[in-house]
Design a protein around this motif. Structure first.
Motif, PDB file in Angstrom:
ATOM      1  N   LYS A  96      -0.586  11.670   7.569  1.00  0.00           N
ATOM      2  CA  LYS A  96      -1.011  10.270   7.584  1.00  0.00           C
ATOM      3  C   LYS A  96      -1.059   9.717   8.996  1.00  0.00           C
ATOM      4  O   LYS A  96      -1.825   8.799   9.294  1.00  0.00           O
ATOM      5  CB  LYS A  96      -0.078   9.432   6.708  1.00  0.00           C
ATOM      6  N   GLU A 155      -2.900   6.810   1.482  1.00  0.00           N
ATOM      7  CA  GLU A 155      -3.891   6.704   2.548  1.00  0.00           C
ATOM      8  C   GLU A 155      -3.242   6.952   3.908  1.00  0.00           C
ATOM      9  O   GLU A 155      -2.025   6.918   4.051  1.00  0.00           O
ATOM     10  CB  GLU A 155      -4.533   5.308   2.522  1.00  0.00           C
ATOM     11  N   PRO A 156      -4.068   7.194   4.946  1.00  0.00           N
ATOM     12  CA  PRO A 156      -3.502   7.372   6.285  1.00  0.00           C
ATOM     13  C   PRO A 156      -2.876   6.088   6.805  1.00  0.00           C
ATOM     14  O   PRO A 156      -3.024   5.004   6.213  1.00  0.00           O
ATOM     15  CB  PRO A 156      -4.732   7.760   7.133  1.00  0.00           C
ATOM     16  N   TYR A 195       0.093  -0.735   4.336  1.00  0.00           N
ATOM     17  CA  TYR A 195      -0.065   0.674   3.999  1.00  0.00           C
ATOM     18  C   TYR A 195      -0.489   0.802   2.539  1.00  0.00           C
ATOM     19  O   TYR A 195       0.128   0.212   1.648  1.00  0.00           O
ATOM     20  CB  TYR A 195       1.246   1.435   4.218  1.00  0.00           C
ATOM     21  N   VAL A 196      -1.542   1.573   2.294  1.00  0.00           N
ATOM     22  CA  VAL A 196      -2.036   1.831   0.946  1.00  0.00           C
ATOM     23  C   VAL A 196      -1.548   3.201   0.521  1.00  0.00           C
ATOM     24  O   VAL A 196      -1.729   4.193   1.239  1.00  0.00           O
ATOM     25  CB  VAL A 196      -3.573   1.780   0.894  1.00  0.00           C
ATOM     26  N   ASN A 197      -0.908   3.270  -0.631  1.00  0.00           N
ATOM     27  CA  ASN A 197      -0.290   4.507  -1.085  1.00  0.00           C
ATOM     28  C   ASN A 197      -1.264   5.678  -1.027  1.00  0.00           C
ATOM     29  O   ASN A 197      -2.364   5.624  -1.569  1.00  0.00           O
ATOM     30  CB  ASN A 197       0.229   4.340  -2.518  1.00  0.00           C
ATOM     31  N   PRO A 230      -2.677   2.807   8.545  1.00  0.00           N
ATOM     32  CA  PRO A 230      -3.826   1.886   8.526  1.00  0.00           C
ATOM     33  C   PRO A 230      -4.563   1.823   9.857  1.00  0.00           C
ATOM     34  O   PRO A 230      -3.975   1.997  10.925  1.00  0.00           O
ATOM     35  CB  PRO A 230      -3.191   0.534   8.170  1.00  0.00           C
TER      36      PRO A 230
END
Length: 415
Positions: free
Chosen positions: A118, A390-391, A386-388, A393
């Motif tokens: 990430k 995903e890298p 932060y989106v679960n 942000p």
């Protein structure tokens, strides 16, 4: 994975390119220079000489030596190629030195793979591929013989706390396979095992990194990354608001399926707090943890009642960026609980994802940036969230606290 096949045909006891300097004392490893066991799914910085430089002689093609506690002086005939390690801070340091592909073992490789992929998604040309590596805590002596590494980037004092690892076993591996070189107990300036007390020393994250860089003759990469780190710290320190205008915060790890978890000191000495200590925020859990709780007073088991009593303005939650926890699910649990929903951070939607405390230079840079934004958005720019899965942000270039391309170039060897 890079291996030096020309060395593998030699008997381990005749490994010619590395050896310990100093003398063996009793059952210990050397005379000389004075954690899954923790709750982050990893085995369990105040430096006495912050300006010290590792002992080194020779050039990349000549024998050289590097000194660090608790090993003392370690001599190398050439730069190691095949590298054993255990813990995340050492893994991170190897990645930062362009040696990520040379690692043959680490504790919980899937955990580290999930976290670091990430981060490196924002570093052009940098990648990690650690799936399937030997999960090395606690290691077995037989596996270390089988791996036949060129160096063990791991703290021998920490290794002796693992099952089946007496000092004599550590010494055997050093003599028959390859030396140990690492420092782990500086995470919280933890008291070393009794047999190691007279040769242990605590270092900052960046001091340990500097010494690891010396082992791999990569001082130029270390210097470049240290300069970036110092610039980030300067930016943060010069722009912090007055103490009275800073939020209270709690650094926590919540249980995946219970209304409980662990709280960690944010301003405690050691590299575990290398991303929170510079923020100067009020540690909402400091009084609850105290000086004698847990491992050298570094943590506390908590429930929602204790967390509400501390009532932090901001909750920094470890785990979601590793893929082992969902920040969305954590927020929902907190909001739906009669007690947790009363916490100021929950009511004001200031519950944020963090990475891990056991950090090396790369994670430290990203966590300094994210923590500054999470605590002081009006000063350092809004945290994009932060989106679960995903890298890390995407942050607008003019709001970044460090240059991603510069870090990528250094890791890739373009100094």
């Amino acid at each position: 994975m890079s291996n030096d096949d020309t060395t593998k045909g030699r008997a381990p006891t005749r490994r010619g390119y590395m050896k310990y300097g100093g003398a063996v004392v009793g059952g210990g490893l050397l005379a000389g220079c004075a954690g899954q066991s923790d709750s982050e799914s990893e085995p369990a910085e105040t430096a006495s000489d912050a300006t010290s430089t590792p002992t080194r002689t020779g050039t990349e093609d000549d024998p050289y030596s590097v000194q660090m506690a608790p090993m003392g002086v370690v001599e190398f005939d050439e730069v190691p190629q095949d590298v054993f390690t255990i813990l995340g801070h050492h893994v991170d340091m190897l990645l930062a030195l362009g040696r990520g592909d040379d690692i043959n073992a680490m504790h919980s490789p899937g955990y580290h793979q999930a976290l670091y992929e990430k981060l490196v998604a924002r570093l052009d040309g940098v990648s990690v591929d650690w799936e399937g590596l030997y999960s090395s805590w606690p290691p077995t002596k037989e596996k270390l013989y089988e791996l036949d590494s060129d160096v063990h980037i791991a703290d021998p004092a920490k290794v002796t706390t693992g099952e089946g690892w007496a000092d004599s076993n550590v010494q055997e591996i050093a003599e028959n396979v390859a030396p140990w070189f690492g420092n782990t107990l500086s995470g919280t300036n933890r008291t070393p095992p009794e047999d190691w007390a007279d040769r242990y020393e605590h270092y900052t994250l960046w001091e340990i990194f500097g010494k690891i860089a010396q082992v791999f003759q990569a001082q130029d990469r270390y210097d470049a990354l240290r300069s970036i780190h110092e610039s980030v710290l300067q930016t943060i320190e010069e722009n912090l608001p007055p103490t009275y205008d800073r939020p209270s915060a709690a650094l926590i790890l919540l249980s995946a399926d219970e209304d409980s978890g662990w709280g960690y000191k944010m301003n405690y000495p050691g590299y575990y707090a290398a991303h929170t200590r510079p923020m100067g925020a009020e540690d909402a859990l400091a009084d609850a943890i105290g000086e004698g709780y847990g491992d050298d007073g570094r943590n506390i088991t908590l429930d929602y009642e204790l967390l509400l009593e501390a009532d932090p303005d901001v909750l920094l939650v470890l785990g979601p960026m590793t893929g082992y926890f969902s920040l969305g699910e954590i927020r929902q649990r907190l909001e739906n609980d009669d007690v947790a929903s009363e916490i100021t951070a929950v009511q004001e939607d200031r519950v944020y994802a963090q990475g891990a405390r056991r950090q090396g230079p790369i994670l430290n840079l990203f966590q300094l940036e994210m923590t500054a934004k999470q605590l002081y958005p009006t000063i350092f720019g809004e945290w994009k969230g932060y989106v679960n899965g995903e890298p890390y942000p995407e942050i607008p270039e003019d709001e970044q606290l460090f240059d991603r391309q510069r870090v990528a170039d250094v890791v890739n060897g373009d100094i």
